[in-house]
Design a protein around this motif. Structure first.
Motif, PDB file in Angstrom:
ATOM      1  N   SER A 324       0.836  -1.199   0.000  1.00 29.72           N
ATOM      2  CA  SER A 324       0.000   0.000   0.000  1.00 29.72           C
ATOM      3  C   SER A 324       0.874   1.253   0.000  1.00 29.72           C
ATOM      4  N   GLY A 325       0.490   2.218  -0.840  1.00 28.03           N
ATOM      5  CA  GLY A 325       1.242   3.453  -0.955  1.00 28.03           C
ATOM      6  C   GLY A 325       2.278   3.451  -2.065  1.00 28.03           C
ATOM      7  N   ASP A 326       2.542   2.295  -2.671  1.00 29.99           N
ATOM      8  CA  ASP A 326       3.578   2.186  -3.701  1.00 29.99           C
ATOM      9  C   ASP A 326       2.952   2.373  -5.088  1.00 29.99           C
ATOM     10  N   TYR A 327       2.899   3.622  -5.547  1.00 28.82           N
ATOM     11  CA  TYR A 327       2.230   3.890  -6.823  1.00 28.82           C
ATOM     12  C   TYR A 327       3.038   3.384  -8.016  1.00 28.82           C
ATOM     13  N   ASN A 328       4.376   3.325  -7.863  1.00 22.25           N
ATOM     14  CA  ASN A 328       5.206   2.797  -8.948  1.00 22.25           C
ATOM     15  C   ASN A 328       4.917   1.324  -9.205  1.00 22.25           C
ATOM     16  N   LYS A 329       4.764   0.571  -8.130  1.00 19.39           N
ATOM     17  CA  LYS A 329       4.451  -0.857  -8.273  1.00 19.39           C
ATOM     18  C   LYS A 329       3.056  -1.044  -8.854  1.00 19.39           C
ATOM     19  N   LEU A 330       2.104  -0.233  -8.393  1.00 10.50           N
ATOM     20  CA  LEU A 330       0.747  -0.328  -8.928  1.00 10.50           C
ATOM     21  C   LEU A 330       0.732  -0.043 -10.426  1.00 10.50           C
ATOM     22  N   SER A 331       1.387   1.026 -10.837  1.00 12.25           N
ATOM     23  CA  SER A 331       1.381   1.376 -12.259  1.00 12.25           C
ATOM     24  C   SER A 331       2.090   0.311 -13.091  1.00 12.25           C
ATOM     25  N   SER A 332       3.197  -0.242 -12.574  1.00 12.76           N
ATOM     26  CA  SER A 332       3.906  -1.282 -13.328  1.00 12.76           C
ATOM     27  C   SER A 332       3.068  -2.550 -13.440  1.00 12.76           C
ATOM     28  N   LEU A 333       2.286  -2.864 -12.392  1.00 16.11           N
ATOM     29  CA  LEU A 333       1.396  -4.029 -12.454  1.00 16.11           C
ATOM     30  C   LEU A 333       0.292  -3.819 -13.488  1.00 16.11           C
ATOM     31  N   ILE A 334      -0.268  -2.615 -13.529  1.00 14.96           N
ATOM     32  CA  ILE A 334      -1.317  -2.319 -14.519  1.00 14.96           C
ATOM     33  C   ILE A 334      -0.762  -2.486 -15.930  1.00 14.96           C
ATOM     34  N   ILE A 335       0.413  -1.917 -16.168  1.00 14.74           N
ATOM     35  CA  ILE A 335       1.036  -2.011 -17.491  1.00 14.74           C
ATOM     36  C   ILE A 335       1.345  -3.466 -17.844  1.00 14.74           C
ATOM     37  N   GLU A 336       1.907  -4.195 -16.887  1.00 18.37           N
ATOM     38  CA  GLU A 336       2.246  -5.608 -17.101  1.00 18.37           C
ATOM     39  C   GLU A 336       1.013  -6.450 -17.416  1.00 18.37           C
ATOM     40  N   CYS A 337      -0.059  -6.257 -16.644  1.00 20.54           N
ATOM     41  CA  CYS A 337      -1.271  -7.063 -16.827  1.00 20.54           C
ATOM     42  C   CYS A 337      -1.980  -6.736 -18.141  1.00 20.54           C
ATOM     43  N   LEU A 338      -1.941  -5.486 -18.563  1.00 22.78           N
ATOM     44  CA  LEU A 338      -2.549  -5.115 -19.846  1.00 22.78           C
ATOM     45  C   LEU A 338      -1.708  -5.636 -21.011  1.00 22.78           C
ATOM     46  N   LYS A 339      -0.406  -5.600 -20.852  1.00 29.80           N
ATOM     47  CA  LYS A 339       0.494  -6.087 -21.899  1.00 29.80           C
ATOM     48  C   LYS A 339       0.340  -7.594 -22.098  1.00 29.80           C
ATOM     49  N   ASN A 340       0.123  -8.318 -21.000  1.00 27.19           N
ATOM     50  CA  ASN A 340      -0.013  -9.782 -21.060  1.00 27.19           C
ATOM     51  C   ASN A 340      -1.415 -10.196 -20.608  1.00 27.19           C
ATOM     52  N   LYS A 341      -2.402  -9.503 -21.152  1.00 20.60           N
ATOM     53  CA  LYS A 341      -3.780  -9.673 -20.694  1.00 20.60           C
ATOM     54  C   LYS A 341      -4.281 -11.100 -20.864  1.00 20.60           C
ATOM     55  N   ASP A 342      -3.962 -11.745 -21.972  1.00 25.83           N
ATOM     56  CA  ASP A 342      -4.438 -13.118 -22.212  1.00 25.83           C
ATOM     57  C   ASP A 342      -3.911 -14.076 -21.149  1.00 25.83           C
ATOM     58  N   TYR A 343      -2.656 -13.928 -20.787  1.00 24.15           N
ATOM     59  CA  TYR A 343      -2.058 -14.789 -19.765  1.00 24.15           C
ATOM     60  C   TYR A 343      -2.750 -14.589 -18.414  1.00 24.15           C
ATOM     61  N   TYR A 344      -2.906 -13.320 -18.012  1.00 27.79           N
ATOM     62  CA  TYR A 344      -3.505 -13.048 -16.704  1.00 27.79           C
ATOM     63  C   TYR A 344      -4.998 -13.401 -16.678  1.00 27.79           C
ATOM     64  N   ASN A 345      -5.678 -13.182 -17.789  1.00 24.53           N
ATOM     65  CA  ASN A 345      -7.090 -13.587 -17.855  1.00 24.53           C
ATOM     66  C   ASN A 345      -7.242 -15.088 -17.629  1.00 24.53           C
ATOM     67  N   LYS A 346      -6.358 -15.853 -18.257  1.00 26.24           N
ATOM     68  CA  LYS A 346      -6.408 -17.314 -18.113  1.00 26.24           C
ATOM     69  C   LYS A 346      -6.148 -17.723 -16.669  1.00 26.24           C
ATOM     70  N   GLN A 347      -5.144 -17.084 -16.046  1.00 23.89           N
ATOM     71  CA  GLN A 347      -4.812 -17.403 -14.649  1.00 23.89           C
ATOM     72  C   GLN A 347      -5.987 -17.110 -13.719  1.00 23.89           C
ATOM     73  N   PHE A 348      -6.621 -15.968 -13.914  1.00 26.99           N
ATOM     74  CA  PHE A 348      -7.732 -15.599 -13.036  1.00 26.99           C
ATOM     75  C   PHE A 348      -8.974 -16.453 -13.295  1.00 26.99           C
ATOM     76  N   GLN A 349      -9.200 -16.856 -14.523  1.00 26.77           N
ATOM     77  CA  GLN A 349     -10.340 -17.734 -14.817  1.00 26.77           C
ATOM     78  C   GLN A 349     -10.170 -19.088 -14.146  1.00 26.77           C
ATOM     79  N   ILE A 350      -8.935 -19.585 -14.138  1.00 25.11           N
ATOM     80  CA  ILE A 350      -8.656 -20.881 -13.512  1.00 25.11           C
ATOM     81  C   ILE A 350      -8.877 -20.822 -12.003  1.00 25.11           C
ATOM     82  N   GLU A 351      -8.375 -19.759 -11.374  1.00 22.77           N
ATOM     83  CA  GLU A 351      -8.393 -19.673  -9.914  1.00 22.77           C
ATOM     84  C   GLU A 351      -9.686 -19.092  -9.345  1.00 22.77           C
ATOM     85  N   SER A 352     -10.380 -18.295 -10.136  1.00 17.08           N
ATOM     86  CA  SER A 352     -11.561 -17.598  -9.610  1.00 17.08           C
ATOM     87  C   SER A 352     -12.611 -18.561  -9.077  1.00 17.08           C
ATOM     88  N   GLN A 353     -12.851 -19.660  -9.786  1.00 17.83           N
ATOM     89  CA  GLN A 353     -13.873 -20.607  -9.356  1.00 17.83           C
ATOM     90  C   GLN A 353     -13.550 -21.212  -8.001  1.00 17.83           C
TER      91      GLN A 353
END
Length: 382
Positions: A324-353
């Protein structure tokens, strides 16, 4: 004859505790439920609690002029209902229940603590004082329920008797297909002037210091430097252009074209907006157990959260937590997840259930009912 439960809560505005209370009372639990709202803000009466109009009592604790009459009235209401159990939701309600040990000594009292203590100085002084008082009188309730493992440990360090406490996480209902329609998603995009090619990041939370909107605006600035095709939807009470703290924020001003301040949205429409998100974010410095995080997971959304409350428990299979409070890490995570959206979508679909099965509403309510049944039985046999 059904046992009576009197629920006491700060108000009936839309929030995490209020949502869980409405789920519990609407499932009946084989108990007859009554509610006292300490303050006059009661928008949930119009929808979620409409069937309880005749069993809800509204006081005016927000106005100090009515302090003594409120105390008199609440004791009068408790005597009138004569409940078998009094369940207090959040700190202010817990403090009010301390009075009952003086005036209504035979009542069984349960406290619901629903906040972590990560960043007490983000909270108003009077709220910090209320928390301290609650911790001091923690031996008063017969049972204390925490919705966060992290918060439970923190309160123990403040002197809470954990032997009389129980961890019960929030629950989420299964999202049926008819609640979310593709056509609604497309029309909502058009209404918000968002193109199909726009990437969408969302944050949901009322404008409070501990929700840390300033951190979000700093992160937005870093993200937009890398990708001007990302748009941010911010939802919550006072998250609008009337809020001077927002419109004077330099990072908001710089990126105003990519930020949509949507203000308060009724909970029955929230899922439609979450369904638009590519990424759901939470920037809180204080959090117990986030209902909105579960709702985002129920729609298989990529979730990026600060490491407070039980976010670590819910998202332990992922690497999308930031300090909490680390805006650099938050922004880098947003960029990373958007850049590799298919990978992260698959991971979250598997674990969400798996996550949703663990934190289902039915499980929560079954455990809650069992807890109340047991405390009634234990007191009776004592």
């Amino acid at each position: 004859m059904k046992k009576k439960i009197l629920n006491i809560i700060n108000d009936l505005d839309y929030g995490g505790a209020e949502k869980i209370l409405s789920k519990i009372v609407n499932k009946n639990l084989d108990y007859e439920n009554y509610i006292i709202s300490l303050n006059t803000n009661v928008p949930m009466l119009d929808n979620e609690l409409n069937n309880y109009q005749n069993k809800i009592y509204t006081l005016r604790f927000e106005n100090n002029l009515y302090l003594f009459s409120n105390i008199y009235n609440i004791i009068k209401i408790v005597k009138k209902i004569n409940p078998d159990l009094i369940v207090c939701w959040m700190y202010a309600s817990c403090i009010v229940s301390i009075l009952f040990r003086f005036f209504l000594k035979n009542k069984i009292i349960v406290w619901n603590i629903r906040q972590s203590l990560n960043d007490l100085y983000a909270i108003k002084f009077i709220s910090r004082l209320v928390i301290r008082i609650t911790c001091f009188f923690n031996s008063y309730p017969d049972l204390t329920i925490f919705n966060s493992k992290n918060a439970m440990k923190q309160h123990e360090s403040y002197g809470f008797d954990i032997k009389k406490s129980f961890y019960l996480p929030n629950g989420i209902d299964e999202i049926s297909d008819n609640k979310i329609k593709k056509n609604d998603k497309n029309s909502l995009r058009k209404r918000l002037n968002l193109l199909p090619t726009h990437k969408i990041v969302g944050l949901i939370g009322n404008y409070k210091p501990w929700k840390d909107h300033k951190l979000m605006f700093k992160s937005i600035n870093e993200v937009i430097k890398k990708d001007k095709n990302v748009y941010f939807l911010l939802i919550g009470r006072d998250v609008n252009k009337n809020n001077l703290n927002i419109i004077n924020d330099e990072n908001y001003i710089k990126n105003i074209k990519n930020i949509k301040l949507l203000g308060f949205i009724e909970h029955k429409y929230i899922l439609d907006y979450i369904n638009l998100f590519d990424i759901y974010c939470s920037t809180s410095t204080n959090e117990g157990f986030s209902n909105t995080l579960l709702e985002a997971l129920s729609l298989n959304k990529i979730c990026i959260c600060s490491d407070v409350g039980d976010a670590k428990e819910i998202l332990k299979s992922f690497d999308t937590l930031f300090k909490s409070g680390d805006y650099n890490k938050l922004s880098s995570l947003i960029i990373e997840c958007l850049k590799n959206k298919d990978y992260y979508n698959k991971q979250f679909q598997i674990e969400s259930q798996r996550i949703l099965e663990k934190f289902s509403t039915n499980k929560m309510i079954e455990t809650y009912k069992e807890l109340l049944d047991n405390i009634l039985l234990d007191i009776k046999n004592a």
